[in-house]
Design an enzyme around this catalytic site. Structure first.
Site, PDB file in Angstrom:
ATOM      1  N   TYR A 128      -5.639   5.278  -7.154  1.00 28.54           N
ATOM      2  CA  TYR A 128      -5.833   5.204  -5.707  1.00 28.54           C
ATOM      3  C   TYR A 128      -7.281   4.681  -5.456  1.00 28.54           C
ATOM      4  O   TYR A 128      -8.151   5.461  -5.644  1.00 28.54           O
ATOM      5  CB  TYR A 128      -5.753   6.614  -5.221  1.00 28.54           C
ATOM      6  CG  TYR A 128      -6.080   6.728  -3.637  1.00 28.54           C
ATOM      7  CD1 TYR A 128      -5.391   5.948  -2.643  1.00 28.54           C
ATOM      8  CD2 TYR A 128      -7.274   7.417  -3.226  1.00 28.54           C
ATOM      9  CE1 TYR A 128      -5.525   6.077  -1.238  1.00 28.54           C
ATOM     10  CE2 TYR A 128      -7.336   7.538  -1.714  1.00 28.54           C
ATOM     11  CZ  TYR A 128      -6.599   6.952  -0.787  1.00 28.54           C
ATOM     12  OH  TYR A 128      -6.883   6.953   0.490  1.00 28.54           O
TER      13      TYR A 128
ATOM     14  N   TYR B  89       0.985  -1.146   0.045  1.00 29.68           N
ATOM     15  CA  TYR B  89       0.184   0.103  -0.006  1.00 29.68           C
ATOM     16  C   TYR B  89       0.892   1.070   0.125  1.00 29.68           C
ATOM     17  O   TYR B  89       1.717   1.356   0.956  1.00 29.68           O
ATOM     18  CB  TYR B  89      -0.761   0.027   1.224  1.00 29.68           C
ATOM     19  CG  TYR B  89      -2.130   0.869   1.078  1.00 29.68           C
ATOM     20  CD1 TYR B  89      -3.485   0.528   0.688  1.00 29.68           C
ATOM     21  CD2 TYR B  89      -2.090   2.538   1.524  1.00 29.68           C
ATOM     22  CE1 TYR B  89      -4.343   1.200   0.647  1.00 29.68           C
ATOM     23  CE2 TYR B  89      -3.301   3.022   1.505  1.00 29.68           C
ATOM     24  CZ  TYR B  89      -4.330   2.615   1.027  1.00 29.68           C
ATOM     25  OH  TYR B  89      -5.460   3.418   0.942  1.00 29.68           O
TER      26      TYR B  89
END
Length: 388
Positions: free
Chosen positions: A341, A297
């Protein structure tokens, strides 16, 4: 936390379908429609129909409820529905929830999804402008009055301490920014497609909150992504090669807050991710040396370095060199810095593609993939493996 025994979840379920909308800065349609498009695409990819689905999982902070998405997709009765808290930290936990439901016999086919207009609609990067009273809001109340209003500003505090502790400069973060966008440059779905960057580009990008520059920060994206999970036995009868969920874990650390855990003894790491790491390695029986691809991430570059260290890929303060030397393929889709995103859901999809052998930046003979969810918050992770 006890690690005396492996949990019994590993190997019982698999990801069999992935689907997404295009990733853009202005989708021109509602978040519900994005969710429905992604779910239908994932079911088509799995060779399943809406009638096969009996479970749905999503995040909090999502405007499209499970029952509404089910209705929009033509899905009928549901025997399982769930939402996982803490924003991007929920990404891998949605798959864990699906696998738990399947292993317990509560559901047979579960769809995990995330869809939002995070660029053309509500932008997380615009900062906290209004918040209803809550215990979480009280914690933020110790930071907001001092100008820490955005995710970038919250991360910058830990990033500055990391650089100071290990005697590094912001160039350490640039290696992550360059690596992600190198992969994004060859990914047609990525925002940075055709646009690799250099360390010089990173250093020349404007400050957002020192020591973070613009190119240290992820995209703000409109789009949707969905994942279909079923039992491994059923997965083997479907057309797509299954991505086996070898391990799944959630983690919250001591003195945990959402992005502002400043009262810990040390700000240079991510204790909640270490909780996840210990459980994933213990349950899967794997080690960092066994990982073929790491999908970490990356809403902000510093936390990628800290994750590598928490998972044991390298020692404390050594992750920048680890990334610079390309010791493991990292975020081969371009990550949230370079592709989109989607709160980490697109990273799970990339892990599946690597195991199928269909990724744009395919790693030869990829059979074991580590995927992580949001950092700075209670979080989650997955180890995905090929079948057999």
């Amino acid at each position: 936390m006890s690690t005396r025994a492996r949990d019994r979840l590993g190997g019982q379920a698999a990801i069999v379908g992935i689907g997404a909308t295009e990733f853009s800065k202005d989708s021109g349609r509602s978040e519900l429609r994005l969710a429905a498009e992604a779910v239908r695409a994932a079911l088509d990819d799995a060779g399943l129909t809406p009638a096969d689905v009996d479970g749905m999982v999503t995040f909090t902070m999502d405007t499209s409820p499970e029952i509404t998405v089910a209705q929009a997709c033509g899905i009928g009765e549901l025997s399982f529905f769930s939402r996982v808290h803490y924003g991007g930290g929920a990404a891998c936990a949605t798959v864990q929830q699906a696998a738990l439901a399947i292993a317990a016999g509560v559901a047979e086919v579960v769809v995990c999804y995330r869809a939002f207009n995070e660029r053309s609609g509500r932008r997380f990067g615009s900062g906290v402008q209004h918040r209803e009273p809550s215990a979480e809001g009280v914690a933020l109340g110790w930071s907001l009055p001092f100008g820490l209003l955005t995710p970038a500003s919250w991360v910058a505090m830990a990033a500055q301490r990391y650089l100071h502790t290990y005697g590094l400069t912001p160039e350490a973060f640039g290696h992550v920014a360059v690596t992600d966008r190198r992969y994004a440059a060859t990914n047609p779905a990525a925002w940075f497609h055709g646009r690799p960057i250099t360390l010089a580009d990173h250093a020349a990008s404007r400050w957002i909150v020192e020591p973070l520059r613009l190119l240290d920060c992820c995209q703000e994206t409109d789009g949707g992504q969905a994942i279909v999970v079923t039992s491994l036995a059923r997965a083997r009868d479907l057309a797509r090669r299954p991505a086996v969920i070898a391990a799944a874990a959630q983690g919250a650390g001591r003195a945990q807050e959402q992005m502002t855990s400043y009262y810990r003894d040390d700000l240079t790491g991510l204790p909640e991710m270490n909780v996840v790491a210990r459980r994933l390695w213990h349950t899967s029986g794997l080690t960092p040396e066994d990982v073929d691809v790491a999908i970490l991430y990356d809403h902000f570059t510093p936390f990628v370095l800290m994750q590598l260290e928490e998972f044991g890929f390298c020692g404390k303060g050594e992750a920048a060199d680890f990334v610079r030397e390309d010791r493991v393929p990292l975020n081969t889709h371009g990550g949230q810095l370079g592709e989109a995103y989607l709160h980490g859901m697109n990273g799970i999809a990339e892990g599946v593609r690597q195991l199928r052998g269909t990724a744009v930046n395919q790693v030869a003979q990829a059979g074991r993939v580590l995927v992580t969810a949001g950092t700075g918050v209670p979080t989650s992770g997955l180890v995905l493996t090929s079948d057999g």
